[in-house]
Design a protein around this motif. Sequence first.
Motif, mmCIF file in Angstrom:
data_model
loop_
_atom_site.group_PDB
_atom_site.id
_atom_site.type_symbol
_atom_site.label_atom_id
_atom_site.label_comp_id
_atom_site.label_asym_id
_atom_site.label_seq_id
_atom_site.Cartn_x
_atom_site.Cartn_y
_atom_site.Cartn_z
ATOM 1 N N ASP A 129 0.865 -1.190 0.000
ATOM 2 C CA ASP A 129 0.000 0.000 0.000
ATOM 3 C C ASP A 129 0.893 1.229 0.000
ATOM 4 O O ASP A 129 2.125 1.124 0.066
ATOM 5 C CB ASP A 129 -0.921 -0.008 1.221
ATOM 6 N N THR A 130 0.287 2.411 -0.067
ATOM 7 C CA THR A 130 1.061 3.638 0.033
ATOM 8 C C THR A 130 1.618 3.757 1.446
ATOM 9 O O THR A 130 1.051 3.223 2.404
ATOM 10 C CB THR A 130 0.195 4.872 -0.275
ATOM 11 N N SER A 131 2.720 4.469 1.580
ATOM 12 C CA SER A 131 3.358 4.584 2.894
ATOM 13 C C SER A 131 2.465 5.232 3.948
ATOM 14 O O SER A 131 2.391 4.739 5.080
ATOM 15 C CB SER A 131 4.681 5.339 2.759
ATOM 16 N N PRO A 132 1.757 6.342 3.638
ATOM 17 C CA PRO A 132 0.871 6.921 4.661
ATOM 18 C C PRO A 132 -0.194 5.931 5.141
ATOM 19 O O PRO A 132 -0.514 5.886 6.339
ATOM 20 C CB PRO A 132 0.243 8.119 3.937
ATOM 21 N N ARG A 133 -0.741 5.123 4.240
ATOM 22 C CA ARG A 133 -1.742 4.140 4.649
ATOM 23 C C ARG A 133 -1.121 3.056 5.511
ATOM 24 O O ARG A 133 -1.729 2.577 6.478
ATOM 25 C CB ARG A 133 -2.418 3.534 3.420
ATOM 26 N N LEU A 134 0.099 2.645 5.155
ATOM 27 C CA LEU A 134 0.785 1.638 5.965
ATOM 28 C C LEU A 134 1.031 2.170 7.380
ATOM 29 O O LEU A 134 0.883 1.431 8.363
ATOM 30 C CB LEU A 134 2.111 1.251 5.316
ATOM 31 N N ILE A 135 1.395 3.438 7.486
ATOM 32 C CA ILE A 135 1.618 4.036 8.802
ATOM 33 C C ILE A 135 0.327 4.043 9.611
ATOM 34 O O ILE A 135 0.327 3.737 10.817
ATOM 35 C CB ILE A 135 2.181 5.469 8.658
ATOM 36 N N ARG A 136 -0.784 4.376 8.965
ATOM 37 C CA ARG A 136 -2.074 4.370 9.684
ATOM 38 C C ARG A 136 -2.412 2.961 10.161
ATOM 39 O O ARG A 136 -2.903 2.774 11.288
ATOM 40 C CB ARG A 136 -3.180 4.925 8.782
ATOM 41 N N GLN A 137 -2.173 1.952 9.314
ATOM 42 C CA GLN A 137 -2.445 0.570 9.708
ATOM 43 C C GLN A 137 -1.526 0.128 10.843
ATOM 44 O O GLN A 137 -1.936 -0.613 11.733
ATOM 45 C CB GLN A 137 -2.271 -0.354 8.501
ATOM 46 N N LEU A 138 -0.292 0.607 10.820
ATOM 47 C CA LEU A 138 0.666 0.283 11.875
ATOM 48 C C LEU A 138 0.197 0.868 13.204
ATOM 49 O O LEU A 138 0.216 0.187 14.243
ATOM 50 C CB LEU A 138 2.031 0.852 11.479
ATOM 51 N N ARG A 139 -0.231 2.119 13.172
ATOM 52 C CA ARG A 139 -0.697 2.772 14.399
ATOM 53 C C ARG A 139 -1.997 2.154 14.919
ATOM 54 O O ARG A 139 -2.254 2.159 16.128
ATOM 55 C CB ARG A 139 -0.896 4.270 14.146
ATOM 56 N N ALA A 140 -2.787 1.599 13.993
ATOM 57 C CA ALA A 140 -4.057 0.975 14.394
ATOM 58 C C ALA A 140 -3.865 -0.470 14.847
ATOM 59 O O ALA A 140 -4.836 -1.124 15.244
ATOM 60 C CB ALA A 140 -5.045 1.024 13.231
ATOM 61 N N GLY A 141 -2.638 -0.970 14.790
ATOM 62 C CA GLY A 141 -2.385 -2.340 15.213
ATOM 63 C C GLY A 141 -2.722 -3.386 14.178
ATOM 64 O O GLY A 141 -2.743 -4.585 14.479
ATOM 65 N N LYS A 142 -2.971 -2.962 12.927
ATOM 66 C CA LYS A 142 -3.306 -3.912 11.869
ATOM 67 C C LYS A 142 -2.056 -4.479 11.204
ATOM 68 O O LYS A 142 -2.129 -5.448 10.449
ATOM 69 C CB LYS A 142 -4.203 -3.244 10.826
ATOM 70 N N LEU A 143 -0.901 -3.857 11.447
ATOM 71 C CA LEU A 143 0.390 -4.345 10.972
ATOM 72 C C LEU A 143 1.362 -4.359 12.143
ATOM 73 O O LEU A 143 1.235 -3.563 13.079
ATOM 74 C CB LEU A 143 0.948 -3.440 9.863
ATOM 75 N N ASP A 144 2.341 -5.258 12.066
ATOM 76 C CA ASP A 144 3.378 -5.303 13.091
ATOM 77 C C ASP A 144 4.582 -4.453 12.707
ATOM 78 O O ASP A 144 5.316 -3.978 13.577
ATOM 79 C CB ASP A 144 3.833 -6.755 13.304
#
Length: 296
Positions: A129-144
């Motif tokens: 995904d785009t980096s900003p979206r990956l960061i949002r998913q990371l902060r939401a706990g959806k990615l490690d």
Amino acid sequence: MSERLDSRSLTLFLAVADALSFRQAAETLHLSQPPLSRAIRELEARLGVRLFDRNTKGVTLTAAGEKLLPYARNIARMLREAEAALATKGLPSNLRVGLTSAVEPAWFRGLAQRMQASHPETMVSTASDTSPRLIRQLRAGKLDAAFIALPTEVHGLDVLELDRLPMIAAIPSSHALAKRRTVGLADLARQPVFWFERARQPAFYDHCQTVFVRHGFAPSKLKEPADHHVLLADVANGRGIALLPKSFTAFRRAGVVYRPLAEGEELSVGIGLALPSDRTDIRDVLVAAARPKRPA
């Protein structure tokens, strides 16, 4: 520890001090050399002293570097002892890793398989995904963890830069500029240029705009398709020229030639590993799986 010193900076300092070579230290740390050199320069700037003398004969510690060395070794030893005394979380049973869609370095290929092979008890999955979206998913706990393009807004996360890719120009093979070995922004000023929308990568977009203004570069911009295969087809059909990270030269397309951009290093995009600050325990596993030997 003061804001001028942190454990990562001391780790980088020790690696260079032990090897007395930025190249060898970078290989030990599984980094490319430019991010390591920048990190050491930033540390020296924060401390207000030079830690290393660099010349054609090699690298040596300055008096300030010699003074810092025993303290750095003691701190590193205490951190190792503290980590050994505490039970670590270990790898989760499911490790979810994001991969930026902004760049496609060669070492992205097979990344999940390499992690899976070294830790068969962990199920590894990746998402692009785009980096900003990956960061949002990371902060939401959806990615490690996530491998992101830099610069990206990463406040509150632990980020380690692993690689840096200069920009190149993708040019229709029938275009007069295709005959050049290298092109510059001045050569492209009157050409239609595909460019991405700011929402896809705001921090990198702003960085590039700063470089464009510095060089007086204001071309006619075309909306860049999200799919790079579509983008290269448009370039091949003569609709315009695209500026892309060097890794995209791996995509061969009839009717498209790639040429180094003279300002490529100025516009270069970094690749960083982003993690929540409490999950740095999985960083070594991810870095070992990535191990970029050189920019793709």
